[in-house]
Write an enzyme that holds these catalytic residues in place. Structure first.
Site: not given
Ligand code: AMP
Ligand code: ZN
Length: 114
Positions: A94, A100, A102
């Site tokens: 994370q 969130h 996915h």
């Molecule tokens: P996690 O590793 O589960 O915390 O996933 C965070 C996700 O947020 C990653 O897949 C990133 O690519 C995505 N992310 C980060 N910044 C943004 C943004 N500004 N808009 C859309 N997705 C984002």
């Protein structure tokens, strides 16, 4: 919450490609997609990670899962299938500490995950 990227996306102060939104949740495309479809679904309310969601907010998590098939259908992967992933805590990878889900699809997923 101040200084939270996903709170700002939910509020519309940071742009994102919004796929779906209602009074409780927002879905938007991931900025670094890991599959042809990679959409994130968040509650508008800020919780850093899964253990921070109180039991009284269980309906909010259920709402996300109830809406996920509609969001998948809107992305054109309702019939082909998809994977829903919730990373929580250090070992999960994370990165963004606003909970969130996915929603990934458009290609065959491997198992076990990396
Ligand atoms: P996690 O590793 O589960 O915390 O996933 C965070 C996700 O947020 C990653 O897949 C990133 O690519 C995505 N992310 C980060 N910044 C943004 C943004 N500004 N808009 C859309 N997705 C984002
Ligand atoms: Zn937040």
């Amino acid at each position: 919450m101040d200084d939270c990227l996903f709170c700002k996306i939910a509020a519309g102060t940071i742009p994102a490609k919004i796929v779906y939104q209602d009074e409780l949740i927002v879905a938007f495309d991931d900025i670094r997609p890991q599959a042809p479809t990679h959409t994130l679904i968040i509650p508008r309310e800020h919780f850093a990670a899964l253990p921070d969601v109180p039991a009284a907010k269980g309906d909010l998590l259920a709402h996300i899962l109830v809406k996920a098939p509609l969001i998948a259908a809107a992305k054109g992967i309702g019939a082909s299938g998809y994977r829903i992933v919730l990373n929580t805590g250090r070992d999960s990878g994370q990165d963004v500490f606003h909970i969130h889900f996915h929603l990934l699809g458009g290609r065959r997923m491997a198992w076990p995950p990396g």
